[in-house]
Design a protein around this motif. Structure first.
Motif, PDB file in Angstrom:
ATOM      1  N   THR A   1      14.093 -53.592  28.909  1.00 35.86           N
ATOM      2  CA  THR A   1      15.483 -53.973  28.933  1.00 35.86           C
ATOM      3  C   THR A   1      15.750 -55.269  30.229  1.00 35.86           C
ATOM      4  OG1 THR A   1      15.876 -52.287  30.805  1.00 35.86           O
ATOM      5  CG2 THR A   1      16.229 -51.457  28.651  1.00 35.86           C
ATOM      6  N   GLY A   2      14.942 -55.508  30.844  1.00 34.64           N
ATOM      7  CA  GLY A   2      15.234 -56.559  31.873  1.00 34.64           C
ATOM      8  C   GLY A   2      14.583 -57.920  31.983  1.00 34.64           C
ATOM      9  N   THR A   3      13.989 -58.175  30.561  1.00 34.73           N
ATOM     10  CA  THR A   3      13.156 -59.507  30.801  1.00 34.73           C
ATOM     11  C   THR A   3      13.697 -60.143  29.479  1.00 34.73           C
ATOM     12  OG1 THR A   3      11.433 -58.355  29.320  1.00 34.73           O
ATOM     13  CG2 THR A   3      11.090 -58.497  31.697  1.00 34.73           C
TER      14      THR A   3
ATOM     15  N   HIS B   1       6.576 -54.616  14.905  1.00 33.98           N
ATOM     16  CA  HIS B   1       7.744 -54.671  14.384  1.00 33.98           C
ATOM     17  C   HIS B   1       8.973 -54.947  15.097  1.00 33.98           C
ATOM     18  CE1 HIS B   1       6.213 -50.863  11.544  1.00 33.98           C
ATOM     19  NE2 HIS B   1       5.831 -52.102  11.323  1.00 33.98           N
ATOM     20  N   HIS B   2       9.042 -55.068  16.316  1.00 32.79           N
ATOM     21  CA  HIS B   2       9.872 -55.519  17.201  1.00 32.79           C
ATOM     22  C   HIS B   2       9.371 -56.988  17.953  1.00 32.79           C
ATOM     23  CE1 HIS B   2      10.808 -51.207  17.106  1.00 32.79           C
ATOM     24  NE2 HIS B   2      11.969 -51.519  17.081  1.00 32.79           N
ATOM     25  N   ALA B   3       8.384 -57.589  17.716  1.00 31.31           N
ATOM     26  CA  ALA B   3       8.215 -58.723  18.178  1.00 31.31           C
ATOM     27  C   ALA B   3       8.844 -59.774  17.475  1.00 31.31           C
ATOM     28  CB  ALA B   3       6.543 -58.906  18.078  1.00 31.31           C
TER      29      ALA B   3
ATOM     30  N   GLY C   1       8.870 -56.164  41.522  1.00 30.77           N
ATOM     31  CA  GLY C   1       8.537 -56.326  39.996  1.00 30.77           C
ATOM     32  C   GLY C   1       9.212 -55.039  39.259  1.00 30.77           C
ATOM     33  N   LEU C   2       9.308 -55.265  37.955  1.00 35.07           N
ATOM     34  CA  LEU C   2       9.748 -54.253  36.966  1.00 35.07           C
ATOM     35  C   LEU C   2       8.645 -53.509  36.606  1.00 35.07           C
ATOM     36  CD1 LEU C   2      12.255 -56.522  34.851  1.00 35.07           C
ATOM     37  CD2 LEU C   2      12.627 -54.963  37.099  1.00 35.07           C
ATOM     38  N   ASN C   3       8.910 -52.196  35.954  1.00 33.82           N
ATOM     39  CA  ASN C   3       7.802 -51.220  35.351  1.00 33.82           C
ATOM     40  C   ASN C   3       8.171 -51.628  34.025  1.00 33.82           C
ATOM     41  OD1 ASN C   3       9.790 -49.578  34.846  1.00 33.82           O
ATOM     42  ND2 ASN C   3       9.358 -48.089  36.396  1.00 33.82           N
ATOM     43  N   ALA C   4       7.148 -50.792  33.153  1.00 31.60           N
ATOM     44  CA  ALA C   4       7.268 -50.841  31.738  1.00 31.60           C
ATOM     45  C   ALA C   4       8.351 -50.581  31.076  1.00 31.60           C
ATOM     46  CB  ALA C   4       6.093 -49.775  31.170  1.00 31.60           C
TER      47      ALA C   4
ATOM     48  N   LEU D   1       3.170 -58.090  25.019  1.00 31.10           N
ATOM     49  CA  LEU D   1       3.098 -56.683  24.769  1.00 31.10           C
ATOM     50  C   LEU D   1       1.359 -56.777  24.152  1.00 31.10           C
ATOM     51  CD1 LEU D   1       5.889 -55.218  22.541  1.00 31.10           C
ATOM     52  CD2 LEU D   1       5.434 -54.963  25.075  1.00 31.10           C
ATOM     53  N   LEU D   2       0.348 -56.473  25.084  1.00 31.56           N
ATOM     54  CA  LEU D   2      -0.934 -56.507  24.834  1.00 31.56           C
ATOM     55  C   LEU D   2      -1.432 -55.145  24.089  1.00 31.56           C
ATOM     56  CD1 LEU D   2      -3.526 -58.192  25.212  1.00 31.56           C
ATOM     57  CD2 LEU D   2      -3.886 -57.168  27.240  1.00 31.56           C
ATOM     58  N   GLY D   3      -1.053 -55.239  22.733  1.00 26.46           N
ATOM     59  CA  GLY D   3      -1.450 -53.793  22.064  1.00 26.46           C
ATOM     60  C   GLY D   3      -0.475 -52.751  22.683  1.00 26.46           C
ATOM     61  N   ALA D   4       0.629 -52.866  23.064  1.00 23.33           N
ATOM     62  CA  ALA D   4       1.732 -51.864  23.672  1.00 23.33           C
ATOM     63  C   ALA D   4       2.268 -51.465  22.266  1.00 23.33           C
ATOM     64  CB  ALA D   4       2.417 -52.225  24.702  1.00 23.33           C
ATOM     65  N   ASP D   5       2.170 -50.014  21.946  1.00 23.43           N
ATOM     66  CA  ASP D   5       2.978 -49.648  20.859  1.00 23.43           C
ATOM     67  C   ASP D   5       3.532 -48.486  21.077  1.00 23.43           C
ATOM     68  OD1 ASP D   5       2.093 -51.238  18.305  1.00 23.43           O
ATOM     69  OD2 ASP D   5       0.063 -51.129  19.447  1.00 23.43           O
ATOM     70  N   GLU D   6       3.110 -47.869  22.251  1.00 22.24           N
ATOM     71  CA  GLU D   6       3.646 -46.299  22.664  1.00 22.24           C
ATOM     72  C   GLU D   6       4.939 -46.380  23.257  1.00 22.24           C
ATOM     73  OE1 GLU D   6       1.931 -44.396  20.741  1.00 22.24           O
ATOM     74  OE2 GLU D   6       0.346 -46.300  20.515  1.00 22.24           O
ATOM     75  N   LEU D   7       5.374 -47.325  23.297  1.00 27.91           N
ATOM     76  CA  LEU D   7       7.118 -47.541  24.353  1.00 27.91           C
ATOM     77  C   LEU D   7       8.126 -46.948  23.295  1.00 27.91           C
ATOM     78  CD1 LEU D   7       6.075 -51.031  25.286  1.00 27.91           C
ATOM     79  CD2 LEU D   7       6.255 -49.236  27.089  1.00 27.91           C
ATOM     80  N   ASP D   8       9.077 -46.664  23.940  1.00 32.82           N
ATOM     81  CA  ASP D   8      10.370 -46.398  23.376  1.00 32.82           C
ATOM     82  C   ASP D   8      11.294 -47.521  22.922  1.00 32.82           C
ATOM     83  OD1 ASP D   8      12.550 -45.183  22.351  1.00 32.82           O
ATOM     84  OD2 ASP D   8      13.370 -44.365  24.304  1.00 32.82           O
ATOM     85  N   PHE D   9      10.894 -48.246  21.908  1.00 31.96           N
ATOM     86  CA  PHE D   9      11.706 -49.336  21.388  1.00 31.96           C
ATOM     87  C   PHE D   9      13.053 -49.103  21.067  1.00 31.96           C
ATOM     88  CE2 PHE D   9       6.887 -50.416  20.751  1.00 31.96           C
ATOM     89  CZ  PHE D   9       7.055 -51.579  21.628  1.00 31.96           C
TER      90      PHE D   9
END
Length: 693
Positions: free
Chosen positions: A518-520, A553-555, A510-513, A525-533
């Motif tokens: 980049t790979g899906t 914003h990125h959805a 499996g892939l991590n966060a 995103l279940l309330g995931a906002d702290e990623l490097d978008f």
């Protein structure tokens, strides 16, 4: 223990008790303004007067005299005190009369009205008139920041606020200047207070001199519905009370919980409530022609269904955010597994923590209350003052109790207590492991040493190596024994330990966060906002959350969800304690609870989840993970896991450790939507810039 008679009733109390505490133990009510169980004794309001038999022919301040100071009678009789004699009654009436000489009659416009100690005690212990007709003194109001409002005419100089900032918060920002009629509480230079705990002076103030600035003139206490809940602004899980009027949260107050937050809460916890109202997602959105447009639930689900059906299972992924409850993460995990994917992760920051290593490898094993038992502390890659202000206050409390050597590896910071700065990065940690650093001997000589590993040490590319070295050090100094486990991982996200308990990490292959960005082809995103978008190249993105923040914003499809005050949900704090929030209000517009959104979505995707209610979901959750049913209990980890990690490769790079929390006030979508937090953040940056100059 000591024997003492209170109003004729003989009781036994610890000999370190004050007479005030002894009287309360006997069931007598003793008024007070300056005395507080968690602060030093000032003895300056004189409201707690009692009569001591055989003592001087005048009343005694019960807060300033201890049980061990009493003397037995001439024939060895038990010492005796009285709380309701005519002398005591007259003395208290006199003190109350003095206190009210200068106190303004502005109860109708005072925010403390209805929950004011001065009001209550004036009614119970005061007189029905006053002999003083002189003009009342006036004191200029002070600006002490955007959080605490001052009306200093009301101040009775109990100095609780001064003692709190000095003793608990660890910074002398308030003080009493002048004498007699000219005495006043001030920040000396009238600058804004900088402590992350300053809001607690509002609760401590027994009158309306210090009140909440954002809450000013908003509501009266009898208008509010009060709901006991849990804070999710950090991973400490402080006990809170959410006060609502109608559909709106009006304020957040602390509840007493000796095991976690005592009776304090951080400013982010207390003043976050305006962020619950603004920038809310209250209806579904679908991106059409590059622009997000309002849609119905059916249209949003149909768009997701098309994207999922067109994607291969291994190209579907899901990331859980920092504020997600256990229930919705469990529903997400079940849904993703039913789609045939192993791409799921709860570690937005990429922390090198894995449930396969054992629960002891990712929780704060000594517990927050256990901090008071430790006798040496090493902090690695963390600034607990920013990451967990309440836990930092507990560290300061232990430091004030007596000898406590504290070492810090990472960025140099003012932690509000004395510590030894050992170094910036992995070289220092390696020096402790091989014994070349002298602080290693301090840890070895301690009976209950504690190693606190922050996310700043674990979210790096060499996080697994840092964890292994920390485990080796714990092994070398004897931090893990049969009756003590001093290996403590300090989390910054309320959802993290719950996610790890659920096994929300990538399965085999499996892939991590970071890889999912980049790979899906389809990313949930279940309330995931702290990623490097900025790195995001993933295809169709579904955001389930509460605020129009980074994730939204990125959805391509936005599904509105409920905030932590709008649902009953389970969280697990950094020490592994299972806790539950209660619904205090309802989500706005068409927003629904996250688990219900996932349940409805699963039906559309043809992978219907096997529960139609929260009770049914919890029944399934508890059957698979029984420890989630034990609310307010900690399922301890096996200390042997630490020894196992110590045997793993410990390769580290040379870059310095740095705290993951750069801005205390803006760590999550609710905080970033709060105007109050934005003002605090700007003020903190200005103060930092001025200090640097």
């Amino acid at each position: 223990m000591a024997k003492i008679k209170v109003d004729g009733n003989e009781i036994q109390v610890p000999d370190h008790y004050t007479l005030l505490q002894a009287c309360e133990e006997a069931g007598a009510e003793v008024p007070r303004f300056c005395f507080h169980e968690r602060l030093s004794i000032a003895g300056n309001c004189r409201m707690c007067l009692i009569e001591v038999k055989g003592g001087p022919p005048k009343p005694t301040a019960s807060c300033a005299m201890g049980v061990r100071d009493l003397r037995p009678g001439p024939n060895g009789e038990t010492p005796e005190v009285f709380t309701n004699t005519p002398m005591v009654k007259k003395a208290r009436e006199g003190v109350m009369e003095f206190l009210l000489i200068n106190h303004p009659l502005d109860c109708p416009i005072c925010d403390q009205g209805g929950e004011c100690d001065l009001q209550d005690q004036a009614m119970a212990f005061g007189m029905d008139n006053s002999r003083y007709a002189e003009n009342k003194r006036a004191v200029e109001d002070k600006y002490i920041g955007p959080l605490v409002k001052t009306i200093m005419n009301r101040c009775i100089h109990c100095t609780r606020c001064v003692r709190f900032t000095t003793e608990v918060a660890g910074i002398s920002e308030l003080g009493l200047i002048g004498r007699g009629e000219d005495a006043e509480i001030t920040t000396y230079l009238e600058h804004a207070m900088s402590s992350e705990l300053q809001g607690n002076v509002i609760d401590l103030c027994p009158v309306g001199a210090l009140t909440s600035r954002p809450y000013a003139f908003q509501a009266r206490p009898w208008e509010l519905n009060k709901t006991e809940s849990i804070d999710v602004m950090d991973a400490v899980g402080s006990a809170i009370r959410v006060d609502t009027r109608g559909r709106e949260v009006m304020r957040v107050m602390p509840r007493v919980n000796e095991q976690i937050n005592e009776e304090w809460i951080s400013d982010k916890t207390r003043f976050i409530w305006d962020g619950l109202r603004t920038q809310r997602l209250d209806r579904p959105y679908v991106r059409r022609n590059g622009k997000l447009e309002v849609a119905s639930w059916g249209e949003a689900f149909a768009a997701i269904g098309m994207a999922v059906s067109a994607a291969a299972p291994e190209r579907i992924g899901a990331i859980a955010g920092d504020l997600a409850t256990v229930e919705e993460m469990y529903a997400l995990k079940t849904l993703v597994a039913s789609l045939g994917s192993t791409n799921i992760d709860c570690r937005q920051d990429g922390a090198a923590l894995d449930p396969s290593l054992g629960r002891a490898s990712y929780i704060f094993n000594p517990t927050i209350e256990g901090i008071e038992d430790c006798d040496a502390v090493l902090i690695i890659g963390s600034n607990p003052r920013r990451e967990a202000a309440i836990l930092n206050a507990r560290l300061r409390k232990r430091w004030r109790m007596g000898e406590l050597p504290i070492g810090l590896i990472g960025e140099a910071a003012d932690l509000r207590f004395g510590h030894e700065y050992l170094g910036a990065g992995p070289e220092t940690l390696a020096g402790l492991v091989d014994g070349s650093n002298s602080f290693a001997d301090t840890l070895k000589n301690a009976k209950k040493p504690m190693i606190i590993i922050g996310q700043g040490a674990l979210t790096r590319s060499d996080g697994a190596g840092v964890l292994a070295n920390a485990a080796r050090l714990a092994d070398a100094i004897g931090a893990v024994t049969e009756d003590w486990n001093g290996f403590a991982v300090l989390h910054t996200a309320a959802a993290r330990v719950g996610g790890l308990d659920l096994g929300l990490v990538p399965g085999e292959g499996g892939l991590n966060a970071a890889q999912m960005l980049t790979g899906t082809d389809v990313l949930f995103l279940l309330g995931a906002d702290e990623l490097d978008f900025t790195r995001k190249t993933a295809g169709f993105t579904v955001y389930i959350g509460t605020h129009g923040d980074n994730g939204a914003h990125h959805a391509d499809v936005i599904l509105p969800a409920a905030a932590y005050t709008e649902k009953s949900g389970t969280y697990v704090n950094t020490e592994g304690r299972v806790q539950m929030t209660n619904r205090a209000a309802f989500a706005p517009g068409e927003a629904r609870e996250d688990w219900a959104v996932l349940r409805a979505l699963s039906d559309v995707l043809g992978k219907k989840l096997p529960y139609d209610s929260l009770l049914a979901l919890r029944a399934a959750l508890y059957a698979e993970y029984p420890h989630f049913a034990e609310i307010d209990a900690i399922s301890t980890g096996d200390g042997g896991a630490i020894a196992a990690i110590a045997k793993k490769p410990g390769k580290m790079n040379k870059s310095a450790f740095a705290s993951t929390v750069k801005d205390f006030y803006l760590t999550n979508p609710i905080a970033r939507a709060s105007a109050v937090m934005a003002e605090c953040s700007a003020l903190a940056k200005t103060a930092k810039a001025v200090a640097a100059e």
